[in-house]
Enzyme design. Sequence first.
Site, PDB file in Angstrom:
ATOM      1  N   CYS A 190      23.371  70.378 -29.357  1.00  0.00           N
ATOM      2  CA  CYS A 190      23.566  70.580 -30.793  1.00  0.00           C
ATOM      3  C   CYS A 190      22.272  70.137 -31.470  1.00  0.00           C
ATOM      4  O   CYS A 190      21.202  70.190 -30.850  1.00  0.00           O
ATOM      5  CB  CYS A 190      24.789  69.824 -31.309  1.00  0.00           C
ATOM      6  SG  CYS A 190      24.615  68.034 -31.321  1.00  0.00           S
ATOM      7  N   ARG A 191      22.335  69.689 -32.702  1.00  0.00           N
ATOM      8  CA  ARG A 191      21.106  69.323 -33.404  1.00  0.00           C
ATOM      9  C   ARG A 191      20.562  67.977 -32.922  1.00  0.00           C
ATOM     10  O   ARG A 191      19.395  67.847 -32.590  1.00  0.00           O
ATOM     11  CB  ARG A 191      21.357  69.285 -34.913  1.00  0.00           C
ATOM     12  CG  ARG A 191      20.128  68.970 -35.747  1.00  0.00           C
ATOM     13  CD  ARG A 191      20.358  69.332 -37.207  1.00  0.00           C
ATOM     14  NE  ARG A 191      21.497  68.616 -37.744  1.00  0.00           N
ATOM     15  CZ  ARG A 191      21.409  67.481 -38.455  1.00  0.00           C
ATOM     16  NH1 ARG A 191      20.227  66.952 -38.702  1.00  0.00           N
ATOM     17  NH2 ARG A 191      22.480  66.899 -38.926  1.00  0.00           N
TER      18      ARG A 191
END
Length: 395
Positions: free
Chosen positions: A347-348
């Site tokens: 994810c980020r």
Amino acid sequence: MSAQSPVRWTDPEQQELEERVAAAELAWLTMDVDVQTLRVEIDNFALIHHQLLGPLYARLDELDALVAEAVAARTGAPEDLRRAAEARQRVEELPDLDALFDSVREKSGEGADEAPPPPAAPARVRPGREAQRIYRELVRRAHPDLTTDGAEQRRRADFLVRVNEAYAYGDTAALESLAAEWSTAPEAAPAVDSPDRLGWLRRRLDWLTAKIAETATEQVRLEQTPMGQLLALAPQDPDRLLEQLAEELLAKAASQQAELERLLGAQSPAPVGHNGTEPIRPQESPTMFAQIPTTDAASVPADAALLDVREQDEWDAGHVDGALHIPIGEVIARIGELPDEKLYVLCRVGGRSAQVVQYLVQQGRDAVNVDGGMYAWEGAGRPMVSSSGQAAFVL
């Protein structure tokens, strides 16, 4: 010289009422749209919150209980024993999240193998006299054949569906409400120069005033629900709020797990209880001690199967070529699309991917969280591409 046209006389009271009714209609419609939108957002937020954060809350409660039990096992103190018992009780009282999700899906019609059961039969075959009277009057006034306009015919037909349903159940109150709705509809308004116009404007204003108060009350009720208050913390970006909450919960869980391992690993003689009996032993759950499988971005094999759980705009800005993209909110529904091989989840910054890895591991899948997410991937010099073909970056 030609005669001047006579100036049309306007009743000042009627003119004022016309303006007040128009303003009230605009205010009510605006409020109603806002409330309906808020209701949808709260429902969606609550469902995603329970799906994604529910397991983390449950894990924290379990860790809290294990820590309290470890402390009680070492001290045997009455107060520590009480805290341990209370913490364990909270875990045992946790709701069945799977049952919760199933009930929500059933209400929304998702995943249902069978058609929903038919509604309960009406209490009476023939409704009462008052219901009959209102029903006949409504059908007479709102019959679709009374107009030749196609859109108006459809509107009237839709309205009569509601009328017919209320009549089938003999619901006089619902029929009265529908009658009031129809009598104040703009299409039912007398002409501006009709002698009945002034009375209709007064009734319309009263009805709109009541609807505005009713809508405002519902808005306050929604805003004061637990999920409404939580959503108010980040009304412009609730998805980011969920990510932040997940990261906070994961950090707290890591802290509690470290504390638990410290307590269990400390070398000291185990004391007896305050009454000479054996102290309470921690109810250890092996799955609670296992760390979420994690690796750094530089160690991910070049041919690894990657799962990116970010949102579409994040993916478009920059992603790993060949990775599978399934936003976190869709993972549960699309789990069948995941390959059987070992998955490296991105994810980020690593918060959302950690949730997904936890869920996949619970489902018996081989999954690893990429620590630091796409920021770490970019920092390690690993290649990225964008959906637009421009220079890729982490959003």
